[in-house]
Design a protein around this motif. Structure first.
Motif, short mmCIF file in Angstrom:
data_model
loop_
_atom_site.label_atom_id
_atom_site.label_comp_id
_atom_site.label_asym_id
_atom_site.label_seq_id
_atom_site.Cartn_x
_atom_site.Cartn_y
_atom_site.Cartn_z
N GLN A 11 -4.59 5.53 -11.36
CA GLN A 11 -4.57 4.09 -11.14
C GLN A 11 -3.55 3.77 -10.04
N ALA A 12 -3.74 2.63 -9.40
CA ALA A 12 -2.77 2.20 -8.40
C ALA A 12 -1.41 1.98 -9.07
N GLU A 13 -0.35 2.28 -8.33
CA GLU A 13 1.02 2.08 -8.82
C GLU A 13 1.75 1.18 -7.83
N PRO A 14 1.41 -0.11 -7.79
CA PRO A 14 2.05 -1.00 -6.82
C PRO A 14 3.52 -1.20 -7.13
N ARG A 15 4.23 -1.58 -6.13
CA ARG A 15 5.65 -1.89 -6.27
C ARG A 15 5.81 -3.03 -7.28
N ARG A 16 6.69 -2.84 -8.28
CA ARG A 16 6.87 -3.87 -9.30
C ARG A 16 7.56 -5.11 -8.74
N SER A 17 8.52 -4.89 -7.85
CA SER A 17 9.24 -6.00 -7.23
C SER A 17 8.52 -6.38 -5.94
N PRO A 18 7.90 -7.56 -5.87
CA PRO A 18 7.11 -7.90 -4.68
C PRO A 18 7.99 -8.03 -3.44
N PRO A 19 7.57 -7.46 -2.33
CA PRO A 19 8.32 -7.64 -1.08
C PRO A 19 8.14 -9.06 -0.56
N THR A 20 9.02 -9.44 0.33
CA THR A 20 8.88 -10.73 1.02
C THR A 20 7.93 -10.55 2.19
N LEU A 21 6.92 -11.42 2.27
CA LEU A 21 5.99 -11.37 3.40
C LEU A 21 6.55 -12.20 4.55
N ALA A 22 6.58 -11.61 5.73
CA ALA A 22 7.13 -12.28 6.90
C ALA A 22 6.16 -12.10 8.07
N MET A 46 1.19 -2.20 -2.71
CA MET A 46 0.72 -0.82 -2.82
C MET A 46 1.33 0.05 -1.74
N ILE A 47 1.36 -0.45 -0.51
CA ILE A 47 1.91 0.33 0.59
C ILE A 47 3.44 0.45 0.48
N ALA A 48 4.09 -0.63 0.07
CA ALA A 48 5.56 -0.64 -0.01
C ALA A 48 6.08 0.09 -1.23
N ALA A 49 5.18 0.65 -2.06
CA ALA A 49 5.61 1.37 -3.26
C ALA A 49 6.38 2.64 -2.93
N VAL A 50 6.37 3.04 -1.67
CA VAL A 50 7.13 4.22 -1.26
C VAL A 50 8.64 3.94 -1.26
N ILE A 55 15.19 -1.82 -4.37
CA ILE A 55 15.60 -2.09 -2.99
C ILE A 55 14.81 -3.29 -2.47
N ASP A 56 15.50 -4.36 -2.11
CA ASP A 56 14.83 -5.52 -1.54
C ASP A 56 14.23 -5.15 -0.19
N CYS A 57 13.02 -5.60 0.06
CA CYS A 57 12.42 -5.29 1.35
C CYS A 57 11.55 -6.45 1.83
N ILE A 73 7.93 -2.34 7.89
CA ILE A 73 9.07 -2.49 6.98
C ILE A 73 10.22 -1.72 7.60
N ASP A 74 11.30 -2.41 7.88
CA ASP A 74 12.41 -1.79 8.61
C ASP A 74 13.70 -2.01 7.83
N LEU A 75 14.13 -0.96 7.13
CA LEU A 75 15.38 -0.97 6.38
C LEU A 75 16.28 0.13 6.95
#
Length: 237
Positions: A11-22, A46-50, A55-57, A73-75
C-alpha cells in the motif's frame, strides 16, 4: 501487467505530516497531475515520504513552460527534484535530484519512496522515467532497483575503464579483475547495472558495490516493462 494500475503487493505510505505547498500548485493541477489541490497534496505526500515525518518541509510546484512541471524540495540535508514532461508519447518523469541526510540512509526511506512512486506513476500513467544516478550511493541504489542505462555500451565502456584504471584505489583485488571484467563485458544491456551491483568475490566481498559507489550514470525506468515490475516486487515488496 495490465494497462491499469499494477497490483503492487504493498500500500502507499504517504508522509503523515503534510508538506506545505508553495510556488504555483494550481498550475500543477492544470498541468494534469491531479484533479484538484487535495489530489496534488496526496501526490506530494507520497513523493515527500522520503523525508522523515518530523522534518518540516515545503514542496514547491512550478510550471516553467507549457509541457513541463517541476516539484522541488530543498532542505539543508534533504533535496529532491522531479520534472514532469508532457510529451507526444505520454508523461515522462526526470528524476533530477535526490539527496538524503546521512542519518536517514539505510532506514527504509528510499524503499518507502520507491513503493510510493510505483503507485503514483501508475496512476499518472507515466510512460518513462529518467534518472541521474549519483550522489555517493545513488549509482548503486538505482542499479539494485533495476534501472537500465540510457546508453548501455557507453556505460559498459566507462565501467571497464574504471575497473582497469582504478581497481587499486577502489580496493578491488587483482584476482577478481578478470571475472568482474567478463561480467561487465558480457551481461546483456537490460540487466547490466543490476548484475554489476550484485557481483561478489568468493568470500562475499561486495566488489560490484565498490565499483559503483561514487560513480554516476544516466539511467531510465520503463514502467511498462514486466521485468522491471517483477524485479521491483522482489526488491522492495
Amino acid at each position: 501487467m495490465s494497462d491499469g494500475e499494477p497490483p503492487w503487493p504493498w500500500q502507499a505510505e504517504p508522509r503523515r505530516s503534510p508538506p506545505t505547498l508553495a510556488g504555483n500548485p494550481e498550475a500543477a493541477v492544470a498541468f494534469g497531475l491531479a484533479d484538484d489541490l487535495d489530489g496534488l497534496m496526496d501526490l506530494t505526500r507520497m513523493i515527500a515520504a522520503v523525508i522523515p515525518d518530523d522534518i518540516d518541509c515545503t514542496a514547491t510546484w512550478t510550471v516553467p513552460s507549457r509541457g513541463r512541471c517541476v516539484l522541488a524540495i530543498d532542505l539543508p540535508e534533504w533535496k529532491l527534484q522531479q520534472t514532469f514532461h508532457r510529451l507526444p508519447h505520454g508523461l515522462e518523469v526526470e528524476f533530477d535530484m535526490l539527496v538524503l541526510a546521512a542519518t536517514s540512509r539505510r532506514r527504509g526511506f528510499t524503499k518507502r519512496l520507491i513503493r510510493n512512486l510505483a503507485i503514483a506513476y501508475a496512476r499518472l500513467r507515466v510512460a518513462y522515467i529518467k534518472v541521474l544516478a549519483n550522489h555517493i550511493d545513488g549509482a548503486l541504489v538505482w542499479a539494485r532497483l533495476g534501472a537500465q542505462p540510457l546508453d548501455a555500451e557507453y556505460e559498459r565502456t566507462r565501467l571497464l575503464e574504471r575497473l582497469v584504471n582504478d581497481h587499486e584505489t577502489l580496493g578491488i583485488a587483482v584476482e577478481y579483475l578478470e571475472d568482474l571484467y567478463r561480467t561487465i563485458e558480457r551481461t546483456p544491456a537490460p540487466s547490466l547495472m543490476r548484475q554489476v551491483a550484485a557481483f561478489e568475490g568468493e568470500k562475499g566481498e561486495p566488489l560490484g558495490e565498490m565499483l559503483l559507489r561514487n560513480h554516476a550514470w544516466q539511467a531510465y525506468w520503463d514502467p511498462r516493462d514486466p521485468d522491471l515490475y517483477n524485479h521491483l516486487k522482489d526488491v522492495v515488496g
